[in-house]
Motif scaffolding. Structure first.
Motif, PDB file in Angstrom:
ATOM      1  N   ALA A 412      15.405  27.952 -46.397  1.00 43.36           N
ATOM      2  CA  ALA A 412      14.125  27.303 -46.699  1.00 43.36           C
ATOM      3  C   ALA A 412      14.269  26.307 -47.848  1.00 43.36           C
ATOM      4  N   ILE A 413      15.075  26.666 -48.849  1.00 42.03           N
ATOM      5  CA  ILE A 413      15.312  25.755 -49.986  1.00 42.03           C
ATOM      6  C   ILE A 413      15.983  24.471 -49.503  1.00 42.03           C
ATOM      7  N   ALA A 414      17.034  24.611 -48.680  1.00 35.08           N
ATOM      8  CA  ALA A 414      17.728  23.429 -48.161  1.00 35.08           C
ATOM      9  C   ALA A 414      16.778  22.556 -47.354  1.00 35.08           C
ATOM     10  N   GLY A 415      15.970  23.198 -46.516  1.00 31.91           N
ATOM     11  CA  GLY A 415      15.006  22.454 -45.717  1.00 31.91           C
ATOM     12  C   GLY A 415      13.962  21.766 -46.574  1.00 31.91           C
ATOM     13  N   PHE A 416      13.470  22.459 -47.592  1.00 29.51           N
ATOM     14  CA  PHE A 416      12.459  21.894 -48.483  1.00 29.51           C
ATOM     15  C   PHE A 416      12.996  20.661 -49.215  1.00 29.51           C
ATOM     16  N   LEU A 417      14.218  20.755 -49.729  1.00 34.16           N
ATOM     17  CA  LEU A 417      14.822  19.612 -50.422  1.00 34.16           C
ATOM     18  C   LEU A 417      14.920  18.403 -49.497  1.00 34.16           C
ATOM     19  N   TYR A 418      15.353  18.643 -48.268  1.00 31.71           N
ATOM     20  CA  TYR A 418      15.484  17.544 -47.309  1.00 31.71           C
ATOM     21  C   TYR A 418      14.122  16.945 -46.969  1.00 31.71           C
ATOM     22  N   VAL A 419      13.143  17.787 -46.686  1.00 29.71           N
ATOM     23  CA  VAL A 419      11.822  17.296 -46.295  1.00 29.71           C
ATOM     24  C   VAL A 419      11.196  16.468 -47.418  1.00 29.71           C
ATOM     25  N   VAL A 420      11.330  16.921 -48.648  1.00 30.37           N
ATOM     26  CA  VAL A 420      10.801  16.150 -49.778  1.00 30.37           C
ATOM     27  C   VAL A 420      11.483  14.787 -49.853  1.00 30.37           C
ATOM     28  N   ALA A 421      12.789  14.759 -49.625  1.00 29.72           N
ATOM     29  CA  ALA A 421      13.537  13.498 -49.720  1.00 29.72           C
ATOM     30  C   ALA A 421      13.119  12.496 -48.651  1.00 29.72           C
ATOM     31  N   VAL A 422      12.833  12.966 -47.436  1.00 20.27           N
ATOM     32  CA  VAL A 422      12.527  12.028 -46.346  1.00 20.27           C
ATOM     33  C   VAL A 422      11.035  11.757 -46.180  1.00 20.27           C
ATOM     34  N   TRP A 423      10.192  12.603 -46.781  1.00 19.62           N
ATOM     35  CA  TRP A 423       8.744  12.487 -46.543  1.00 19.62           C
ATOM     36  C   TRP A 423       7.939  12.096 -47.780  1.00 19.62           C
ATOM     37  N   ALA A 424       8.260  12.669 -48.933  1.00 14.43           N
ATOM     38  CA  ALA A 424       7.425  12.481 -50.119  1.00 14.43           C
ATOM     39  C   ALA A 424       7.499  11.044 -50.640  1.00 14.43           C
ATOM     40  N   GLN A 425       6.379  10.566 -51.156  1.00 14.65           N
ATOM     41  CA  GLN A 425       6.328   9.254 -51.781  1.00 14.65           C
ATOM     42  C   GLN A 425       7.051   9.285 -53.133  1.00 14.65           C
ATOM     43  N   PRO A 426       7.608   8.159 -53.564  1.00 14.34           N
ATOM     44  CA  PRO A 426       8.228   8.117 -54.896  1.00 14.34           C
ATOM     45  C   PRO A 426       7.231   8.542 -55.965  1.00 14.34           C
ATOM     46  N   GLY A 427       7.686   9.356 -56.896  1.00 14.52           N
ATOM     47  CA  GLY A 427       6.809   9.864 -57.937  1.00 14.52           C
ATOM     48  C   GLY A 427       7.387  11.102 -58.586  1.00 14.52           C
ATOM     49  N   PRO A 428       6.627  11.760 -59.444  1.00 16.61           N
ATOM     50  CA  PRO A 428       7.136  12.918 -60.198  1.00 16.61           C
ATOM     51  C   PRO A 428       7.644  14.049 -59.321  1.00 16.61           C
ATOM     52  N   PRO A 441      18.394  11.102 -49.163  1.00 17.10           N
ATOM     53  CA  PRO A 441      18.207  12.057 -48.054  1.00 17.10           C
ATOM     54  C   PRO A 441      19.506  12.423 -47.347  1.00 17.10           C
ATOM     55  N   TYR A 442      20.500  11.529 -47.356  1.00 17.23           N
ATOM     56  CA  TYR A 442      21.770  11.846 -46.708  1.00 17.23           C
ATOM     57  C   TYR A 442      22.485  12.992 -47.425  1.00 17.23           C
ATOM     58  N   ARG A 443      22.485  12.947 -48.743  1.00 14.11           N
ATOM     59  CA  ARG A 443      23.127  14.026 -49.511  1.00 14.11           C
ATOM     60  C   ARG A 443      22.404  15.354 -49.290  1.00 14.11           C
ATOM     61  N   LEU A 444      21.080  15.299 -49.164  1.00 18.91           N
ATOM     62  CA  LEU A 444      20.313  16.528 -48.992  1.00 18.91           C
ATOM     63  C   LEU A 444      20.357  17.026 -47.551  1.00 18.91           C
ATOM     64  N   ALA A 445      20.431  16.117 -46.600  1.00 17.01           N
ATOM     65  CA  ALA A 445      20.590  16.527 -45.201  1.00 17.01           C
ATOM     66  C   ALA A 445      21.894  17.294 -45.022  1.00 17.01           C
ATOM     67  N   ALA A 446      22.919  16.917 -45.787  1.00 19.50           N
ATOM     68  CA  ALA A 446      24.231  17.566 -45.666  1.00 19.50           C
ATOM     69  C   ALA A 446      24.222  19.007 -46.161  1.00 19.50           C
TER      70      ALA A 446
END
Length: 667
Positions: A412-428, A441-446
């Motif tokens: 779930a942690i790996a998935g959450f990191l990836y989803v935030v990278a590809v979906w979330a808007q730039p910001g805090p 997102p490439y580093r996190l997808a890996a």
């Protein structure tokens, strides 16, 4: 040069990645399976520390420096272990058959290595081809820098870009190992880099996954075999990180990450069997953390993130124990205090690891990002349906067994990191969650494949256990031979049965996995082939390479060549060892070089430009024309080094088609 001729270099890479760490692991007390499992993690730590020690003491980088560091660290580990011997409890041998383990792990690793190399080698082309992608200009020049200067220290490698002599931090383990391969195998930096890439992708990564699964589930033949196969099946890792960037240090850091996770899991008591005593585990963990930082720090960030579910389980257990205690209030207060303290320490470390880099924009919707994780179709590409299907069975197995929840947490942690990278808007939010990975997102997808593999192997183990239980239930109780084979098998029967299961697993799942992931592999290997090609040669074309290969015929060793880094000129250093004005596409020219790049072709003797040329020791110019890897404004800051025509200051002394070498004669 053929790939078969690179076999000694690949074997050298494998030896450097396993032998030093195995020696140290034995020294700190690891035995049996654990001493092999910890080896690649410990080896990378030793390489990093040896490089720093060499940089601080002035001892040139060589295998002898690594050997000395290994022996010193091993002696220190042995000595400290001797002092603490009274406090250490013995570790029982594995319950599995040693003979079967010696067969299962190598066969699984061999199958994985064959699967990886079958796809990777044709894509890479020839052994002296190289990834013609942005980051590789730095990586190749960094390997050459270590060979030329003898300094492999993480504390100094960054000075290559700035020309400084003080602190210049850049993680150097990848480049240090590649430099040793070049020294020991007498191959150039390109062959050395490719040999290391093969060893890491085809050997270290699948072996580390096998070690993690075997540690978590125990010596299970079918689970071990499927782990190696699945590790070789994901196009996103290690194939995509080799193509994108290329992220070579990240590839190494992520490849040893499963071993680091195994050590942490063992410390939390989450492995099937006790791997080693706490002294050994803590010693290996310290070396492993060092390895992560000196290879690529976001590997440590991943380890930190994956530690959260394990720590959460421990915290929950501590709270329940405190609640049941007779001194409930006091115990709860103490427990809550150490939980809060731990969270504060975690937050401080996490904040330190965040990087001020925010150039990525959202590329997927929330629904698409979640679907990517569940199906393996990361970055919107092809799915890895076999691993996802087995992963679903693994989730069900964990629920039925009511143990292994932390594995789901890590996934779930790996998935959450990836989803935030590809979906979330730039910001805090995006910065806090993914800033350790450049928000890339490439580093996190890996990171997603690791626990997909672990949970999928758990699913296979669940299937195997269910089949065995079912057979035992329906076996005729009156048949004495059946009863003996199923309930009290001899060692020989266990081994023969294990070999049969191993053979069937490999025979069934290797072709099934290749078929299931065929589309994704075709896509990523095509991308690798394009990146590694000299046609059109995004960094260096064939004529440019040929010209740079003979630079030492005309350019003295102490002379500097002026280059435009955006058209490939920077790689003159990696190819020939001759110094250049810039070793990468960033951070850009200094004030002197910026002026020279604007006016050298028209400079006259005694001018300010000529004074700066003498100061920078520039005697030659490489002109590769205006075909830029990145065709932006930064690439066009060097008009005096590009498409030179009738210059009174510069004399053409060598040429290969459009690639030209000029000598500065007018200053």
């Amino acid at each position: 040069m053929t790939w078969w001729q690179t076999l000694p270099a690949v074997c050298t890479a494998a030896a450097l990645l396993f032998i030093p760490g195995f020696v140290l692991s034995r020294g700190v007390g690891a035995r049996g399976f654990a001493s092999f499992a910890f080896a690649p993690l410990a080896s990378c730590g030793l390489v990093g520390v040896a490089g720093i020690l060499g940089g601080l003491t002035g001892v040139p980088w060589s295998v002898w420096l690594l050997l000395g560091t290994t022996l010193l660290a091993t002696a220190a580990g042995l000595g400290l272990r001797y002092l603490l011997r009274a406090q250490l409890s013995p570790v029982q041998a594995s319950s599995g058959s040693a003979i079967l383990a010696w067969i299962t792990v190598p066969v699984s690793l061999l199958a994985a290595a064959a699967m990886v190399t079958k796809k990777l080698l044709p894509s890479m082309g020839t052994p002296d081809s190289f990834a013609q992608v942005y980051d590789n200009v730095f990586h190749l020049n960094a390997i050459r820098h270590i060979l030329e200067t003898g300094n492999a220290s993480t504390l100094n490698l960054g000075n290559m870009l700035t020309g400084g002599s003080g602190l210049g931090i850049y993680p150097s383990v990848w480049h240090s190992i590649a430099a040793l391969i070049s020294q020991l195998s007498t191959v150039n930096v390109f062959v050395a880099e490719n040999a290391l890439t093969i060893a890491v992708s085809a050997l270290v990564w699948p072996f580390a996954c096998i070690a993690l699964v075997r540690g978590i589930l125990g010596p299970k033949t079918m689970a071990t075999a499927i782990t190696g196969i699945l590790a070789a099946s994901f196009w996103i890792f290690p194939f995509q990180t080799i193509q994108w960037g290329p992220l070579f240090p990240n590839t190494l850091a992520y490849s040893i990450l499963p071993v680091a996770v195994l050590v942490v899991a063992a410390l939390f008591g989450l492995t099937k069997e006790r791997l080693a005593d706490n002294y050994t585990l803590i010693a290996v963990l310290l070396v492993g953390i060092t390895a992560m930082f000196l290879t690529q720090p976001n590997g440590f960030s991943a380890l930190l993130a994956f530690t959260l579910p394990m720590a959460a389980g421990l915290a929950l257990k501590a709270l329940l124990n405190a609640w049941r205690s007779e001194r409930r209030a006091f115990k709860l207060m103490i427990t809550v205090a150490w939980i809060c303290g731990s969270l504060i320490i975690f937050a401080l470390i996490w904040k330190t690891l965040l990087l001020g880099y925010d150039n990525w924009l959202p590329s997927r919707t929330l629904k698409e990002g979640i679907n990517d994780v569940l199906t393996g179709a990361l970055m919107g590409q092809e799915s890895t349906w076999l691993a996802s299907l087995l992963g679903a069975v693994g989730l069900l197995t964990i629920v039925i067994r009511r143990r292994g929840w932390w594995m789901i947490g890590c996934m779930a942690i790996a998935g959450f990191l990836y989803v935030v990278a590809v979906w979330a808007q730039p910001g805090p939010l995006r910065h806090i969650v993914t800033g350790s990975w450049y928000q890339d997102p490439y580093r996190l997808a890996a990171l997603v494949p690791l626990f997909t593999i672990v949970i999928a192997a758990t699913g296979i183990d669940g299937i195997a256990s269910s089949i065995v239980s079912g057979i035992k239930k329906v076996a005729p109780s009156s048949h004495s031979m059946s009863q003996r084979l199923l309930f009290t098998p001899t060692t020989r029967v266990r081994i023969m049965g294990g070999i049969l299961v191993l053979a069937l697993t490999v025979a069934v799942f290797v072709p099934l996995s290749l078929q299931a992931n065929q589309k994704g592999m075709i896509w990523v290997t095509k991308k690798i082939k394009q990146s590694w090609s000299y046609e059109p040669g995004w960094i260096v074309s064939t004529p440019e390479f040929k010209l740079m290969a003979r630079l030492d015929d005309d350019v003295p060793a102490d002379a500097v060549i002026a280059v435009d880094p955006f058209n490939g000129g920077s790689l003159a250093y990696a190819i020939s060892g001759r110094k250049v004005t810039e070793y990468h596409l960033g951070p850009g020219p200094n004030e002197n070089l910026a002026l020279i790049a604007q006016g050298l072709d028209t400079a006259t003797r005694g001018s300010e430009i000529c004074r700066l040329v003498d100061e920078e020791n520039i005697h030659f110019v490489l002109d590769f024309g205006s075909f830029y890897m990145l065709n932006n404004d930064a690439a066009k800051r060097y008009p005096s080094f590009v498409e030179i025509n009738n210059s009174p200051t510069l004399k053409l002394i060598d040429q290969q088609d459009h690639a030209k070498l000029y000598e500065v004669v007018g200053c």
